[in-house]
Design a protein around this motif. Sequence first.
Motif, PDB file in Angstrom:
ATOM      1  N   ILE A   1       0.838  -1.199   0.000  1.00 40.64           N
ATOM      2  CA  ILE A   1       0.000   0.000   0.000  1.00 40.64           C
ATOM      3  C   ILE A   1       0.874   1.251   0.000  1.00 40.64           C
ATOM      4  O   ILE A   1       0.650   2.192  -0.775  1.00 40.64           O
ATOM      5  CB  ILE A   1      -0.956   0.003   1.209  1.00 40.64           C
ATOM      6  CG1 ILE A   1      -1.984  -1.117   1.077  1.00 40.64           C
ATOM      7  CG2 ILE A   1      -1.662   1.349   1.340  1.00 40.64           C
ATOM      8  CD1 ILE A   1      -2.864  -1.300   2.298  1.00 40.64           C
ATOM      9  N   MET A   2       1.906   1.279   0.865  1.00 47.42           N
ATOM     10  CA  MET A   2       2.794   2.428   0.926  1.00 47.42           C
ATOM     11  C   MET A   2       3.569   2.594  -0.380  1.00 47.42           C
ATOM     12  O   MET A   2       3.751   3.707  -0.881  1.00 47.42           O
ATOM     13  CB  MET A   2       3.759   2.285   2.100  1.00 47.42           C
ATOM     14  CG  MET A   2       4.781   3.415   2.191  1.00 47.42           C
ATOM     15  SD  MET A   2       4.016   5.055   2.369  1.00 47.42           S
ATOM     16  CE  MET A   2       3.644   5.047   4.113  1.00 47.42           C
ATOM     17  N   LEU A   3       4.029   1.499  -0.956  1.00 48.03           N
ATOM     18  CA  LEU A   3       4.777   1.548  -2.215  1.00 48.03           C
ATOM     19  C   LEU A   3       3.934   2.183  -3.319  1.00 48.03           C
ATOM     20  O   LEU A   3       4.409   3.072  -4.050  1.00 48.03           O
ATOM     21  CB  LEU A   3       5.199   0.133  -2.609  1.00 48.03           C
ATOM     22  CG  LEU A   3       5.938  -0.022  -3.950  1.00 48.03           C
ATOM     23  CD1 LEU A   3       7.227   0.793  -3.955  1.00 48.03           C
ATOM     24  CD2 LEU A   3       6.239  -1.497  -4.214  1.00 48.03           C
ATOM     25  N   ASN A   4       2.699   1.749  -3.446  1.00 46.75           N
ATOM     26  CA  ASN A   4       1.821   2.312  -4.481  1.00 46.75           C
ATOM     27  C   ASN A   4       1.548   3.786  -4.253  1.00 46.75           C
ATOM     28  O   ASN A   4       1.521   4.578  -5.198  1.00 46.75           O
ATOM     29  CB  ASN A   4       0.500   1.529  -4.531  1.00 46.75           C
ATOM     30  CG  ASN A   4       0.671   0.126  -5.069  1.00 46.75           C
ATOM     31  OD1 ASN A   4       1.598  -0.142  -5.830  1.00 46.75           O
ATOM     32  ND2 ASN A   4      -0.205  -0.782  -4.671  1.00 46.75           N
ATOM     33  N   SER A   5       1.355   4.178  -2.986  1.00 49.38           N
ATOM     34  CA  SER A   5       1.093   5.588  -2.666  1.00 49.38           C
ATOM     35  C   SER A   5       2.284   6.463  -3.014  1.00 49.38           C
ATOM     36  O   SER A   5       2.137   7.535  -3.612  1.00 49.38           O
ATOM     37  CB  SER A   5       0.745   5.737  -1.181  1.00 49.38           C
ATOM     38  OG  SER A   5      -0.449   5.068  -0.865  1.00 49.38           O
ATOM     39  N   LEU A   6       3.497   6.034  -2.632  1.00 45.85           N
ATOM     40  CA  LEU A   6       4.689   6.833  -2.891  1.00 45.85           C
ATOM     41  C   LEU A   6       5.026   6.877  -4.382  1.00 45.85           C
ATOM     42  O   LEU A   6       5.484   7.896  -4.890  1.00 45.85           O
ATOM     43  CB  LEU A   6       5.871   6.289  -2.094  1.00 45.85           C
ATOM     44  CG  LEU A   6       5.766   6.472  -0.580  1.00 45.85           C
ATOM     45  CD1 LEU A   6       7.000   5.883   0.111  1.00 45.85           C
ATOM     46  CD2 LEU A   6       5.625   7.942  -0.210  1.00 45.85           C
ATOM     47  N   ARG A   7       4.801   5.784  -5.082  1.00 45.85           N
ATOM     48  CA  ARG A   7       5.025   5.786  -6.531  1.00 45.85           C
ATOM     49  C   ARG A   7       4.117   6.802  -7.210  1.00 45.85           C
ATOM     50  O   ARG A   7       4.536   7.546  -8.100  1.00 45.85           O
ATOM     51  CB  ARG A   7       4.759   4.391  -7.102  1.00 45.85           C
ATOM     52  CG  ARG A   7       5.969   3.462  -7.071  1.00 45.85           C
ATOM     53  CD  ARG A   7       5.605   2.105  -7.637  1.00 45.85           C
ATOM     54  NE  ARG A   7       6.776   1.253  -7.748  1.00 45.85           N
ATOM     55  CZ  ARG A   7       6.725  -0.067  -7.863  1.00 45.85           C
ATOM     56  NH1 ARG A   7       5.544  -0.686  -7.865  1.00 45.85           N
ATOM     57  NH2 ARG A   7       7.829  -0.777  -7.973  1.00 45.85           N
TER      58      ARG A   7
END
Length: 274
Positions: A105-111
């Motif tokens: 979830i964090m990876l997708n948000s930061l990307r």
Amino acid sequence: QFQPSPSLPMEFLRALASSERQVSAVVKGLDDVCQILGNIASHPSENKFRRLRKSNPRIAALLRVEEGCLLRAAGFEDASDDGFLECSGPEVPALLEEVLQGARIMLNSLRHAAGAHSSPSAPSMERREPRCQELFQLIECTLVDIVGQRSKDDAEAHKKRRRLDQTENVRSQDRWRKAFEESGGDFLVDGGALEAWLASDEGHRTLAFKLLRLQVDAMKWYGPGAQAYCKDWRSQLVCRQHQEFQEMLSKELCNLEEALYGFPEQPGAIPALF
């Protein structure tokens, strides 16, 4: 330097909110974490995915920053032969799945955020590499998303466990009466012919309990009309003879399933049965 902790993965996300690291560096670290944990989740019996050499440049880089916390939180510990991290325990530890979900979830948000900053449509003064502390609000929103998803998953799991427990109790010769009473079916435990019919066969109880659940749903969804209908039907049931119960319950189950799950002529219309 962030000190990895075997605490909850949320600690890592909060640490990011005050980090001066560039988002692209964190995205790379999270991508590595997701790959490591994803390998275990996809191939739980493959031991090669459960041992990480600390001297590996990618692993060493992770252990120097916040992302190392996620590996520890997911179950990786220092191996007895040193020089390695090892993830033992169940095939796929529950905490590993939780950490993997949060990291994704964090990876997708930061990307997404990094892409917005570097987009040609962004103002020229904003077209640069953002740092994590500049995305504090995004990270906070991501925390809320993760907590919300976890609460939703926990509620769904509790609901499934409760249904399974109810099903087992209905089958039990000793516990079925309590299961019916707790689900609003005390009218079925009448001390007469109906209760005797239910006590005589597990299949009878399963049929009656399935119908009871549908009646409860109908009364919740369609209010007074459904309540009056169910009350009238129940009063007729308790007056029937032993040999009539099977047919009456089976017929009513079909009627309710058609009313509740069939397509109404007009969307949102109350079923004609009520």
